[in-house]
Every structure is written in structure tokens, then in C-alpha cells.
Write an enzyme that holds these catalytic residues in place. Structure first.
Site, PDB file in Angstrom:
ATOM      1  CE  LYS A   1      -1.782   1.628   4.017  1.00 23.32           C
ATOM      2  NZ  LYS A   1      -1.551   3.057   4.252  1.00 23.32           N
ATOM      3  CG  ASN A   2       2.451   2.752   3.534  1.00 23.67           C
ATOM      4  OD1 ASN A   2       1.272   3.041   3.340  1.00 23.67           O
ATOM      5  ND2 ASN A   2       2.969   2.607   4.742  1.00 23.67           N
TER       6      ASN A   2
ATOM      7  CB  CYS B   1      -3.663   6.616  11.185  1.00 24.45           C
ATOM      8  SG  CYS B   1      -4.069   5.155  10.238  1.00 24.45           S
TER       9      CYS B   1
ATOM     10  NE  ARG C   1       1.094  10.216  10.435  1.00 28.53           N
ATOM     11  CZ  ARG C   1       0.675   9.151   9.761  1.00 28.53           C
ATOM     12  NH1 ARG C   1      -0.500   8.649  10.000  1.00 28.53           N
ATOM     13  NH2 ARG C   1       1.430   8.596   8.844  1.00 28.53           N
TER      14      ARG C   1
ATOM     15  CG  ASP D   1       3.643   1.602   9.335  1.00 27.62           C
ATOM     16  OD1 ASP D   1       3.320   2.435  10.187  1.00 27.62           O
ATOM     17  OD2 ASP D   1       3.672   1.858   8.112  1.00 27.62           O
TER      18      ASP D   1
ATOM     19  NE  ARG E   1      -6.938   4.545   5.832  1.00 31.14           N
ATOM     20  CZ  ARG E   1      -6.068   5.251   6.545  1.00 31.14           C
ATOM     21  NH1 ARG E   1      -6.316   5.539   7.793  1.00 31.14           N
ATOM     22  NH2 ARG E   1      -4.942   5.677   6.004  1.00 31.14           N
TER      23      ARG E   1
HETATM   24  C1  UD1 Z   1       4.681   6.934   6.185  1.00 32.19           C
HETATM   25  C2  UD1 Z   1       3.795   5.716   6.096  1.00 32.19           C
HETATM   26  C3  UD1 Z   1       3.349   5.291   7.477  1.00 32.19           C
HETATM   27  C4  UD1 Z   1       4.559   5.065   8.374  1.00 32.19           C
HETATM   28  C5  UD1 Z   1       5.482   6.285   8.361  1.00 32.19           C
HETATM   29  C6  UD1 Z   1       6.783   6.056   9.117  1.00 32.19           C
HETATM   30  C7  UD1 Z   1       2.738   6.010   3.934  1.00 32.19           C
HETATM   31  C8  UD1 Z   1       1.503   6.297   3.172  1.00 32.19           C
HETATM   32  N1  UD1 Z   1       2.645   6.053   5.267  1.00 32.19           N
HETATM   33  O1  UD1 Z   1       3.917   7.967   6.755  1.00 32.19           O
HETATM   34  O2  UD1 Z   1       2.588   4.095   7.360  1.00 32.19           O
HETATM   35  O3  UD1 Z   1       4.131   4.843   9.703  1.00 32.19           O
HETATM   36  O4  UD1 Z   1       5.821   6.626   7.005  1.00 32.19           O
HETATM   37  O5  UD1 Z   1       7.467   4.968   8.578  1.00 32.19           O
HETATM   38  O6  UD1 Z   1       3.764   5.706   3.372  1.00 32.19           O
HETATM   39  N2  UD1 Z   1       6.863  14.672  10.416  1.00 32.19           N
HETATM   40  C9  UD1 Z   1       6.948  16.007  10.710  1.00 32.19           C
HETATM   41  N3  UD1 Z   1       6.850  16.924   9.695  1.00 32.19           N
HETATM   42  C10 UD1 Z   1       6.660  16.546   8.405  1.00 32.19           C
HETATM   43  C11 UD1 Z   1       6.577  15.169   8.098  1.00 32.19           C
HETATM   44  C12 UD1 Z   1       6.690  14.260   9.130  1.00 32.19           C
HETATM   45  O7  UD1 Z   1       7.121  16.394  11.876  1.00 32.19           O
HETATM   46  O8  UD1 Z   1       6.572  17.424   7.525  1.00 32.19           O
HETATM   47  C13 UD1 Z   1       6.984  13.672  11.502  1.00 32.19           C
HETATM   48  C14 UD1 Z   1       5.754  12.832  11.696  1.00 32.19           C
HETATM   49  O9  UD1 Z   1       4.829  13.458  12.531  1.00 32.19           O
HETATM   50  C15 UD1 Z   1       6.345  11.575  12.312  1.00 32.19           C
HETATM   51  C16 UD1 Z   1       7.703  11.455  11.611  1.00 32.19           C
HETATM   52  O10 UD1 Z   1       7.997  12.752  11.111  1.00 32.19           O
HETATM   53  O11 UD1 Z   1       6.537  11.758  13.686  1.00 32.19           O
HETATM   54  C17 UD1 Z   1       7.760  10.458  10.469  1.00 32.19           C
HETATM   55  O12 UD1 Z   1       6.708  10.719   9.585  1.00 32.19           O
HETATM   56  P1  UD1 Z   1       6.756  10.330   8.034  1.00 32.19           P
HETATM   57  O13 UD1 Z   1       7.940   9.463   7.798  1.00 32.19           O
HETATM   58  O14 UD1 Z   1       6.636  11.577   7.243  1.00 32.19           O
HETATM   59  O15 UD1 Z   1       5.457   9.482   7.887  1.00 32.19           O
HETATM   60  P2  UD1 Z   1       4.418   9.469   6.694  1.00 32.19           P
HETATM   61  O16 UD1 Z   1       5.110   9.710   5.403  1.00 32.19           O
HETATM   62  O17 UD1 Z   1       3.248  10.305   7.051  1.00 32.19           O
END
Ligand code: UD1
Length: 429
Positions: free
Chosen positions: A22-23, A124, A129, A314, A406
Site C-alpha cells: 500500500k505505502n 490515522c 503528523r 508500522d 484501508r
Molecule cells: C509513512 C507511512 C506510514 C509510516 C510512516 C513512518 C505512507 C503512506 N505512510 O507515513 O505508514 O508509519 O511513514 O514509517 O507511506 N513529520 C513532521 N513533519 C513533516 C513530516 C513528518 O514532523 O513534515 C513527523 C511525523 O509526525 C512523524 C515522523 O515525522 O513523527 C515520520 O513521519 P513520516 O515518515 O513523514 O510518515 P508518513 O510519510 O506520514
């Protein structure tokens, strides 16, 4: 809302085909916005998140056709996505709120159309986030961005240009968004401290197949030299390492013996070494991976979530479920998301002994879990309750399973085919 009823205590035996990730699929689909030619993706999972993103892309003007072909013996969907003309650069709240990954349209739309208006995302409920890294990176590439009425309003009238972007911490989504934007930016972009998750690597490989110039794929620093245009391509989505890990834990907690068809161990090495330490035997076969307990009982082990190649956040909830009935104690530390323990009170309702201390959870193994009505508010927490239910004495009813749909394709069918007593109860049943 549908529920899942599980009567626990049956060891899983048989085989389960692992779906496409999915991701990986979600960012790959958004990459179709970067070209007016057709991007064909195979091995896509059938999931609500995929349909949600397909709806969003359609309203941007992407035409999507589904060929419904099988891929390599696994259940696989083939989607052809053609963004001949972008008819709207707005990603509206109603579609974006359903799924955080919708924010991945921002980079591609801005790079191609020089403007984008994207609702701040939902998804979620695992911590705050934010998307500040996505925004700062695009600003460094020349975009003017304002937040207004819940929308990210971005424009780059002269087009985006290359930049050096140093991520203060690893973000999968920000790396993907900026990687896609950089492909069509003028000049060179360096992404330093980039995410190295296999899903990011899969996206980069697809972008290269579309004509992008990316060096350092799979490294901490990726260098992208922008090109004038990208073209169509065919790309097969990698197998889902999180689904794989989830079924490894489901098999181990029930004391079963399952072959996971199409699974790739190389994407799961940190989890495999932790699980082997806990007494799970995981071996490569010529069709995938075989899982069973090495000798009888499981033992508590300590785990810390980290960006790839570390143990994935995850799989944290599923690992915790597995540890609830292991011998001894297990310290589980979550370093990626600040609020990813919604499964803890629910696992406790099933008899688990878990104490939270800040970002760590101390799990003391109990002889057995007991079935109970439970509920979860995110995808991986929900599936951890299914795993616990498979091992628990008596009946577990997992409420509000919307999140499972999902992220897990035909979850109950795959588990039932291996002997689990699990059924979906429809809302009106
Ligand atoms: C993706 C995955 C999710 C997984 C996560 C971490 C998808 C669709 N989802 O989520 O399943 O749990 O990676 O492996 O691929 N953060 C910030 N600012 C930002 C972006 C992120 O502070 O602009 C923080 C987030 O709150 C979190 C951390 O960075 O604490 C990691 O987030 P991120 O790697 O960006 O996760 P996603 O891409 O949302």
C-alpha cells in the site's frame, strides 16, 4: 460499521499470498501526475486507500483504467493512469481528510502546473503528523506557500528550481513529495538524510523508468537532476513488507506454520532478527518465506522503532500483541510517532500486562489472553487486536474495522484459509 469476530486458539497453517505494498502504491499513483503519458502499475492491492487516491487523482484529471490482470500468481490489479491534462490543481478537504498520503499530490502538481491547493491532511490518529518538512522543502525549491483556511496554497510562477534540502529527521512522505517535485525542477536537488524505506526506493526506481535522473537511490543522500519532461512507464509494486510482518506475527502467536507467498525478507531484516531472538523461525523458500516457532514457546525481546533499515513503526503494535504471551518481559520503544499506543488499553482489556512509561511500553508476558470486545482507531493498532484475538481464549470482537480495510487486502479470507475462526459481521447483521 463492520465488526470482526474471532474465536481464538487455532494455529494458522497453510499459505498466504502477500499483496502489493500500500505505502509504495500510493506515491507511485501520484507520480502519474508528473507526465501526460500513461503510467501503468501492476501488483496494486485492492484497498480502500487505493480507491480514495484514485478518486482524488480523477478529479485532478487523471483517467484511470483497470485491467484486473493477475500478476505473477498473486492477486494483483493493474491500473493505467493518464494525466493527459490536469483539470484541477485543488485537492479538496473531503477527499484529502480520508487519507494523509493525499498530500503527495502537492509536489507533482506544483512541479508540473506551477500551482497547487491541497487541504491539510487527515489519516490515522497517530500523533500530530505535521507536513512542515514538505512545505519547507518546496519553499527551498522556489515555491511561495501560504496556509489558508485549512489549505496549503502553493505557487511557483517561474517553476521550481533545484536546492539542497537537509531533513532534520527522516520523513518518508516529505522525501517522496520532494523527490517527485525535483524530477521536473530546473537544476540539481540534493535530498540529504532522505528516507531509505523500500517504498521510497520503489518510487525512485519508477521515476527513473519514467525518465528521471536520480543518483543515490537507497542511500541517505539522493541527487536529482531535473529534466524537462517525464514519460510513461510500466512498474510492478513491491510486495507489502508490513503485511508480511503482520502475518509472521499472526502465525507465531498462534504457534502455526505458514508460507507467505511472494514475501521478500530483504525488506524486513531488522524485524526478522528481532523475531528470531523471540524464537520465531523465518526461512526463505523458493516461493517466499516460511514461518513457525523454532521450539515451543516465545521469549520476550526488546524492540525500538526506527527509520529503515530499523524496525518499522508500522509493525510496533503487532509486535506488542505477539509479546503479550511470550515468556518474560519485552520493552517496546516507539521513536517515530509520539502517540502510537492506542492498542495498549485494548490489549489490556484482553488480559495483557503492559505499562507505559513515556515512549516505552513494558510488556510482561501472561500465560494466555482472553477474548473481549475491543476497538482501535488506527490501521496497525486494529490489526494488532486481530492478532491478539487469534491467540486469545474465547471470542474477540474488533469493532470499527474500517481502518483494516484501508490497509489489509481480504484480511479475514487470508486468515480463514489458514484455519482461523474469523468472520466479518456486517453493520446491518
Ligand atoms: C509513512 C507511512 C506510514 C509510516 C510512516 C513512518 C505512507 C503512506 N505512510 O507515513 O505508514 O508509519 O511513514 O514509517 O507511506 N513529520 C513532521 N513533519 C513533516 C513530516 C513528518 O514532523 O513534515 C513527523 C511525523 O509526525 C512523524 C515522523 O515525522 O513523527 C515520520 O513521519 P513520516 O515518515 O513523514 O510518515 P508518513 O510519510 O506520514
Amino acid at each position: 460499521m463492520d465488526k470482526m469476530r474471532i474465536r481464538g486458539g487455532k494455529p494458522l497453517r497453510g499459505s498466504i499470498a502477500v499483496s502489493g505494498a500500500k505505502n509504495a502504491a500510493l506515491p507511485l499513483m501520484t507520480a502519474s501526475l508528473l507526465t501526460d503519458e500513461t503510467l501503468t502499475l501492476s501488483n496494486l492491492p485492492h484497498l480502500v486507500d487505493i480507491s480514495t487516491l484514485a478518486n482524488l487523482l480523477s478529479q485532478h484529471g487523471v483517467t484511470i483504467s483497470m485491467d484486473g490482470q493477475a500478476n505473477g500468481g498473486h492477486t494483483g490489479n493493474v491500473l493505467s493512469l493518464t494525466a493527459g491534462r490536469i483539470v484541477s490543481t485543488t485537492a479538496p478537504y473531503d477527499l484529502v481528510r480520508k487519507m494523509r498520503a493525499s498530500v503527495l499530490v502537492l509536489g507533482p502538481l506544483l512541479a508540473r502546473e506551477r500551482q497547487a491547493r491541497v487541504s491539510l491532511p487527515g489519516g490515522c490518529a497517530i500523533g500530530s503528523r505535521p507536513v512542515d518538512l514538505h512545505i519547507k522543502g518546496l519553499q527551498a525549491m522556489g515555491a511561495r506557500i501560504e496556509l489558508s483556511e485549512g489549505y496549503i496554497e502553493a505557487e511557483a510562477p517561474q517553476g521550481l528550481h533545484g536546492a539542497e534540502i537537509v531533513f532534520p529527521f527522516v520523513s518518508v512522505g516529505a522525501t517522496e513529495n520532494l523527490l517527485m517535485a525535483a524530477c521536473l525542477a530546473r537544476g540539481e536537488t540534493r535530498l540529504v538524510n532522505a528516507a531509505r524505506e523500500p517504498e521510497v526506493t520503489d518510487l525512485a526506481r519508477c521515476l527513473v523508468a519514467m525518465g528521471a535522473d536520480i543518483q543515490g537511490i537507497g542511500d541517505e543522500t539522493m541527487v536529482v537532476r531535473g529534466v524537462d519532461r517525464l514519460h510513461g512507464a510500466h512498474h510492478a509494486v513491491i510486495p507489502d513488507r508490513i503485511e508480511t510482518g503482520t502475518y509472521v506475527m499472526a502465525t507465531a502467536i498462534t504457534g502455526g506454520d505458514v508460507e507467505l507467498l511472494g514475501a521478500e525478507l530483504e525488506h524486513l531484516s531488522a524485524a526478522v532478527s528481532v523475531l528470531e531472538g523471540a524464537g520465531v523461525e523465518i526461512t526463505a523458500t523458493n516461493r517466499g518465506v516460511r514461518v513457525r516457532r523454532a521450539n515451543g514457546r516465545l521469549t520476550g525481546v526488546d524492540v525500538m522503532t526506527e527509520p529503515f533499515p530499523g524496525f518499522p513503526t508500522d509493525l510496533q503494535a503487532q509486535m506488542m500483541a505477539l509479546m503479550t504471551t511470550a515468556d518474560g518481559a519485552s520493552m517496546i520503544t516507539e521513536t517515530i510517532f509520539e502517540n502510537r499506543y492506542m492498542h495498549v488499553p485494548e490489549l489490556r482489556r484482553m488480559g495483557a500486562s503492559i505499562n507505559l512509561h513515556g515512549s516505552s511500553a513494558m510488556v510482561r508476558g501472561v500465560p494466555a489472553l482472553r477474548g473481549a470486545p475491543v476497538m482501535a482507531t488506527d490501521l496497525r493498532a486494529s490489526v494488532s487486536l486481530v492478532i491478539a484475538g487469534l491467540a486469545a481464549e474465547g471470542e474477540t470482537v474488533v469493532n470499527r474495522i474500517y481502518h483494516l480495510d484501508r490497509g489489509y487486502e481480504r484480511l479475514e479470507e487470508k486468515l480463514a484459509a489458514c484455519g482461523a475462526d474469523i468472520e466479518r459481521i456486517k453493520e446491518d447483521a
